[in-house]
Write a protein that holds these residues in place. Structure first.
Motif, short mmCIF file in Angstrom:
data_model
loop_
_atom_site.label_atom_id
_atom_site.label_comp_id
_atom_site.label_asym_id
_atom_site.label_seq_id
_atom_site.Cartn_x
_atom_site.Cartn_y
_atom_site.Cartn_z
N ASP A 33 37.87 36.06 57.19
CA ASP A 33 37.78 34.75 56.53
C ASP A 33 36.75 34.79 55.40
OD1 ASP A 33 39.65 33.76 58.31
OD2 ASP A 33 38.18 32.69 59.54
N LYS A 34 35.58 35.35 55.66
CA LYS A 34 34.54 35.42 54.63
C LYS A 34 34.98 36.27 53.45
CE LYS A 34 30.33 34.58 57.29
NZ LYS A 34 28.99 35.12 57.61
N PHE A 35 35.70 37.35 53.73
CA PHE A 35 36.19 38.20 52.65
C PHE A 35 37.11 37.43 51.71
CE2 PHE A 35 39.66 40.81 50.98
CZ PHE A 35 38.95 41.62 50.12
N PHE A 36 38.07 36.70 52.27
CA PHE A 36 39.02 35.99 51.41
C PHE A 36 38.37 34.82 50.68
CE2 PHE A 36 42.14 38.46 53.76
CZ PHE A 36 42.92 38.90 52.70
N VAL A 37 37.39 34.18 51.27
CA VAL A 37 36.64 33.15 50.55
C VAL A 37 35.94 33.79 49.35
CG1 VAL A 37 34.62 31.62 50.69
CG2 VAL A 37 36.35 31.57 52.49
N TRP A 38 35.31 34.94 49.57
CA TRP A 38 34.63 35.66 48.49
C TRP A 38 35.63 36.08 47.40
CZ3 TRP A 38 35.46 40.75 46.98
CH2 TRP A 38 34.56 41.26 46.05
N LEU A 39 36.77 36.64 47.83
CA LEU A 39 37.75 37.16 46.89
C LEU A 39 38.36 36.06 46.02
CD1 LEU A 39 39.13 39.81 46.01
CD2 LEU A 39 40.94 39.27 47.65
N LYS A 40 38.57 34.90 46.59
CA LYS A 40 39.17 33.79 45.85
C LYS A 40 38.33 33.36 44.66
CE LYS A 40 41.88 31.90 49.61
NZ LYS A 40 42.06 30.77 50.53
N ASP A 41 37.05 33.66 44.67
CA ASP A 41 36.18 33.33 43.54
C ASP A 41 36.28 34.34 42.40
OD1 ASP A 41 35.20 30.96 44.56
OD2 ASP A 41 33.45 31.89 45.48
N LYS A 42 36.95 35.45 42.63
CA LYS A 42 37.10 36.47 41.61
C LYS A 42 38.17 36.06 40.60
CE LYS A 42 34.25 39.57 43.05
NZ LYS A 42 33.10 39.87 42.25
N PRO A 43 37.92 36.23 39.30
CA PRO A 43 38.91 35.84 38.29
C PRO A 43 40.26 36.56 38.44
CG PRO A 43 36.79 36.37 37.28
CD PRO A 43 36.68 36.73 38.72
N LEU A 44 40.24 37.78 38.95
CA LEU A 44 41.47 38.57 39.05
C LEU A 44 42.31 38.21 40.28
CD1 LEU A 44 42.33 40.65 36.98
CD2 LEU A 44 41.56 42.43 38.54
#
Length: 62
Positions: A33-44
């Motif tokens: 869950d934490k990984f996908f929250v982090w990843l969603k903030d990435k522009p790519l």
């Protein structure tokens, strides 16, 4: 119970961005869950059509 340490290694075919992220979490589910929250903030993120993620738990200092 103290948090565990996980490393998420991610790649996305056709994108230049990939790598590893260190995540502290109580269990693998929380780490994901934490990984996908982090990843969603990435522009790519919106261009990662073929996303591969591998998690591993580590002990000690990374």
């Amino acid at each position: 119970m103290p948090d565990r340490v996980y490393v998420a290694k991610y790649t996305s075919e056709g994108n230049v961005e990939n790598g590893e992220v260190v995540i502290e979490a109580k269990n693998i589910s929380e780490a994901q869950d934490k990984f996908f929250v982090w990843l969603k903030d990435k522009p790519l993120y919106q261009h990662m059509w073929r996303l591969n993620v591998e998690f591993r738990e580590v002990e000690g200092i990374i």
